[in-house]
Design a protein around this motif. Structure first.
Motif, PDB file in Angstrom:
ATOM      1  N   GLU A 185      61.453  48.049  17.477  1.00 16.11           N
ATOM      2  CA  GLU A 185      60.812  49.304  17.076  1.00 16.11           C
ATOM      3  C   GLU A 185      59.366  49.351  17.559  1.00 16.11           C
ATOM      4  OE1 GLU A 185      63.273  50.313  12.950  1.00 16.11           O
ATOM      5  OE2 GLU A 185      61.494  49.021  12.885  1.00 16.11           O
ATOM      6  N   ARG A 186      58.685  48.239  17.459  1.00 15.19           N
ATOM      7  CA  ARG A 186      57.295  48.196  17.916  1.00 15.19           C
ATOM      8  C   ARG A 186      57.210  48.332  19.435  1.00 15.19           C
ATOM      9  NH1 ARG A 186      53.802  44.229  14.005  1.00 15.19           N
ATOM     10  NH2 ARG A 186      54.977  44.590  12.078  1.00 15.19           N
ATOM     11  N   LEU A 187      58.123  47.697  20.144  1.00 18.09           N
ATOM     12  CA  LEU A 187      58.121  47.808  21.600  1.00 18.09           C
ATOM     13  C   LEU A 187      58.412  49.245  22.035  1.00 18.09           C
ATOM     14  CD1 LEU A 187      59.977  44.497  22.480  1.00 18.09           C
ATOM     15  CD2 LEU A 187      57.629  45.047  23.098  1.00 18.09           C
ATOM     16  N   ALA A 188      59.249  49.929  21.288  1.00 14.68           N
ATOM     17  CA  ALA A 188      59.538  51.331  21.607  1.00 14.68           C
ATOM     18  C   ALA A 188      58.310  52.206  21.401  1.00 14.68           C
ATOM     19  CB  ALA A 188      60.702  51.830  20.751  1.00 14.68           C
ATOM     20  N   ASP A 189      57.450  51.815  20.473  1.00 19.41           N
ATOM     21  CA  ASP A 189      56.231  52.579  20.189  1.00 19.41           C
ATOM     22  C   ASP A 189      55.131  52.327  21.209  1.00 19.41           C
ATOM     23  OD1 ASP A 189      57.384  53.673  17.941  1.00 19.41           O
ATOM     24  OD2 ASP A 189      56.426  52.285  16.534  1.00 19.41           O
TER      25      ASP A 189
ATOM     26  N   ALA B 147      40.801  40.355  24.607  1.00 19.33           N
ATOM     27  CA  ALA B 147      40.641  41.142  25.836  1.00 19.33           C
ATOM     28  C   ALA B 147      41.872  42.009  26.089  1.00 19.33           C
ATOM     29  CB  ALA B 147      40.380  40.215  27.020  1.00 19.33           C
ATOM     30  N   ILE B 148      43.061  41.474  25.832  1.00 21.04           N
ATOM     31  CA  ILE B 148      44.281  42.280  25.970  1.00 21.04           C
ATOM     32  C   ILE B 148      44.231  43.463  25.011  1.00 21.04           C
ATOM     33  CG2 ILE B 148      46.792  42.309  25.719  1.00 21.04           C
ATOM     34  CD1 ILE B 148      46.818  39.321  26.363  1.00 21.04           C
ATOM     35  N   ALA B 149      43.901  43.173  23.761  1.00 20.17           N
ATOM     36  CA  ALA B 149      43.884  44.220  22.736  1.00 20.17           C
ATOM     37  C   ALA B 149      42.845  45.288  23.037  1.00 20.17           C
ATOM     38  CB  ALA B 149      43.628  43.596  21.364  1.00 20.17           C
ATOM     39  N   GLU B 150      41.694  44.880  23.567  1.00 19.03           N
ATOM     40  CA  GLU B 150      40.656  45.864  23.888  1.00 19.03           C
ATOM     41  C   GLU B 150      41.040  46.689  25.111  1.00 19.03           C
ATOM     42  OE1 GLU B 150      36.717  43.683  21.979  1.00 19.03           O
ATOM     43  OE2 GLU B 150      37.031  43.567  24.144  1.00 19.03           O
ATOM     44  N   GLU B 151      41.650  46.063  26.109  1.00 12.98           N
ATOM     45  CA  GLU B 151      42.068  46.804  27.298  1.00 12.98           C
ATOM     46  C   GLU B 151      43.120  47.852  26.954  1.00 12.98           C
ATOM     47  OE1 GLU B 151      42.377  48.316  30.995  1.00 12.98           O
ATOM     48  OE2 GLU B 151      40.868  46.843  30.374  1.00 12.98           O
ATOM     49  N   LEU B 152      43.983  47.527  25.993  1.00  9.58           N
ATOM     50  CA  LEU B 152      45.084  48.432  25.633  1.00  9.58           C
ATOM     51  C   LEU B 152      44.825  49.169  24.315  1.00  9.58           C
ATOM     52  CD1 LEU B 152      48.079  46.106  26.606  1.00  9.58           C
ATOM     53  CD2 LEU B 152      47.031  47.920  27.973  1.00  9.58           C
TER      54      LEU B 152
ATOM     55  N   GLU C 214      46.266  52.762  24.233  1.00 11.84           N
ATOM     56  CA  GLU C 214      47.725  52.770  24.127  1.00 11.84           C
ATOM     57  C   GLU C 214      48.182  52.341  22.733  1.00 11.84           C
ATOM     58  OE1 GLU C 214      46.705  52.596  28.391  1.00 11.84           O
ATOM     59  OE2 GLU C 214      45.994  51.518  26.612  1.00 11.84           O
ATOM     60  N   ARG C 215      47.425  51.460  22.100  1.00 14.37           N
ATOM     61  CA  ARG C 215      47.790  50.947  20.774  1.00 14.37           C
ATOM     62  C   ARG C 215      47.184  51.765  19.637  1.00 14.37           C
ATOM     63  NH1 ARG C 215      49.123  45.874  19.773  1.00 14.37           N
ATOM     64  NH2 ARG C 215      47.322  45.417  18.452  1.00 14.37           N
ATOM     65  N   GLY C 216      46.200  52.594  19.960  1.00 17.31           N
ATOM     66  CA  GLY C 216      45.560  53.424  18.944  1.00 17.31           C
ATOM     67  C   GLY C 216      44.651  52.669  18.002  1.00 17.31           C
ATOM     68  N   LYS C 217      44.176  51.511  18.436  1.00 17.16           N
ATOM     69  CA  LYS C 217      43.304  50.720  17.559  1.00 17.16           C
ATOM     70  C   LYS C 217      42.662  49.584  18.335  1.00 17.16           C
ATOM     71  CE  LYS C 217      47.136  47.740  16.074  1.00 17.16           C
ATOM     72  NZ  LYS C 217      47.919  47.216  14.921  1.00 17.16           N
ATOM     73  N   LEU C 218      41.589  49.077  17.762  1.00 17.71           N
ATOM     74  CA  LEU C 218      40.943  47.859  18.241  1.00 17.71           C
ATOM     75  C   LEU C 218      41.249  46.732  17.267  1.00 17.71           C
ATOM     76  CD1 LEU C 218      37.439  49.213  19.303  1.00 17.71           C
ATOM     77  CD2 LEU C 218      39.047  48.032  20.826  1.00 17.71           C
ATOM     78  N   PRO C 219      41.209  45.475  17.739  1.00 12.41           N
ATOM     79  CA  PRO C 219      41.429  44.361  16.815  1.00 12.41           C
ATOM     80  C   PRO C 219      40.215  44.127  15.926  1.00 12.41           C
ATOM     81  CG  PRO C 219      40.847  43.509  18.965  1.00 12.41           C
ATOM     82  CD  PRO C 219      40.988  45.004  19.123  1.00 12.41           C
ATOM     83  N   ALA C 220      40.419  43.427  14.830  1.00 10.35           N
ATOM     84  CA  ALA C 220      39.322  43.131  13.913  1.00 10.35           C
ATOM     85  C   ALA C 220      38.203  42.370  14.601  1.00 10.35           C
ATOM     86  CB  ALA C 220      39.849  42.335  12.717  1.00 10.35           C
TER      87      ALA C 220
END
Length: 396
Positions: free
Chosen positions: A9-13, A302-307, A310-316
């Motif tokens: 489900e997460r991969l589909a999102d 770095a992955i989380a910030e680059e995306l 697409e993810r609609g958020k930044l990491p903590a």
């Protein structure tokens, strides 16, 4: 409380972010022994494992993968290792699940159990014996109700197919990654065919982890994608490469480089290299994007910030990290403040600081793989006579 979404489900999102390299990180911190690379640290120093999980979670990881790499019974008693006799594989795998689940609950992450290639396979003991090793680990994972299973770090497609078959017996979703490059597995099966076989065996996510740098891994995944499309197979793609540059590695990857494992630091990828990797992986169609050996939490961030879009958020962890060096605007030195911009860091060509350092190495090329006499594994320690023979071969 809303029900936690499954992996599929997460991969589909959108993109799912994996974690990083536990065994290398914990070896550097003094908790895992290089050589066997086995994870008895789960019992001996659980807080060290827990802290690293927590740092990856804060950096943006969506999956807490239990530290069960090389935790099969046969690996825990291989070549003088006493971990099996002292703790047992069952206890180590259980402790790993407990730790991963505890941290996952702190941030709504998924929990994965993982199995890897075995000494039993390398020793040519056959399918039944190999699958029995896998089955013991998978039972622990199923009993702990992990969210999905990962078959990772396989050099031979034959063995990973056997692993997928066992994982499928649990009814859990299976992801499968091999440690191969564009040349395919060590028995000559192409990268494309490896992907096709993994998908046909029942893996819902296929790809590559370890042994090669991000660029090489994505080259191989491109071949996998082409093979899957040609066969009309629809699965998700997964990449978890090294955080080391390996353009000079041969078919067996970084383990053939003379710097492996204690002098790889000059090859480390910068966070900006990982921004590039994350973007290229996403554009290729990879949706499970993480890292393996050498990947630290700042790489995952770095992955989380680059995306982030697409993810609609930044990491903590981005609370303490402004995008593309913008935090340097607060630096006291003006020439450092001048570096607080994307075009500076996106185009940086880092120096090694080693005036006489070679840019490339000559990898070993012994050509030893499953089925060779030299790979038959045993419980006894490697003898001095065996070592003398290996030393003499190294310099021939």
């Amino acid at each position: 409380m809303s029900k936690k979404k499954t992996l599929l489900e997460r991969l589909a999102d959108g993109p799912v972010i994996g974690d990083g390299g536990f065994v290398f990180a914990l070896e550097k911190r003094g908790y895992i022994k290089a050589g066997p690379w086995t994870p008895e640290v789960n019992i001996e120093y659980p807080e060290a494992v827990k802290q690293l999980h927590r740092e990856f979670l804060r950096a943006g990881s969506d999956v807490m993968q239990a530290l069960t790499f090389y935790a099969s019974d046969d690996k825990l008693e291989n070549r003088g290792n006493v971990a099996q006799a002292k703790y047992t594989g069952k206890a180590i795998n259980q402790a790993a699940c407990d730790i991963a689940a505890e941290v996952a609950r702190e941030g709504g992450a998924l929990v994965a159990g993982g199995i890897s290639q075995t000494p039993t396979y390398l020793s040519g003991k056959g399918k039944a014996a190999v699958q029995e090793e896998f089955r013991k680990q998978v039972k622990v994972f199923a009993d702990n109700k992990v969210d999905f299973l990962i078959c990772e770090y396989f050099e031979h497609v034959e063995e990973i197919i056997w692993a997928i078959e066992v994982c499928r017996e649990s009814g859990l979703t299976v992801a499968a990654t091999m440690c191969i490059g564009p040349e395919g597995d060590l028995h000559g099966v192409s990268a494309a065919e490896c992907a096709v076989q993994m998908a046909k065996a029942g893996a819902s996510v296929v790809g590559i982890n370890c042994h090669f740098d991000p660029q090489t891994v994505l080259e191989a995944i491109k071949l996998m994608k082409e093979g899957l499309e040609k066969e009309g197979l629809k699965v998700y793609l997964m990449a978890q490469p090294l955080a080391f540059h390996t353009p000079d590695a041969n078919k067996q990857g970084f383990i053939d480089l003379p710097e492996f494992p204690f002098a790889l630091e000059p090859r480390i990828c910068t966070r900006w290299d990982i921004h590039k990797y994350a973007r290229e992986a996403y554009n290729l169609g990879v949706r499970y994007i993480g890292g393996c050996c050498g990947f630290e939490p700042y790489h995952v961030r770095a992955i989380a910030e680059e995306l982030a879009v697409e993810r609609g958020k930044l990491p903590a962890a981005s609370e303490k990290h402004d995008p593309w060096g913008e935090g340097l605007k607060m630096h006291t030195k003006p020439w450092v403040r001048a570096r607080s911009r994307r075009d500076f860091w996106a185009n940086i060509n880092p120096a090694s600081g080693r005036p006489f350092s070679a840019s490339l190495s000559k990898p070993d090329g012994w050509g030893v793989t499953a089925g060779d006499r030299d790979l038959i594994q045993k419980k006894d320690k490697t003898s001095e006579e065996e070592l003398k023979t290996l030393f003499s071969r190294q310099f021939c």
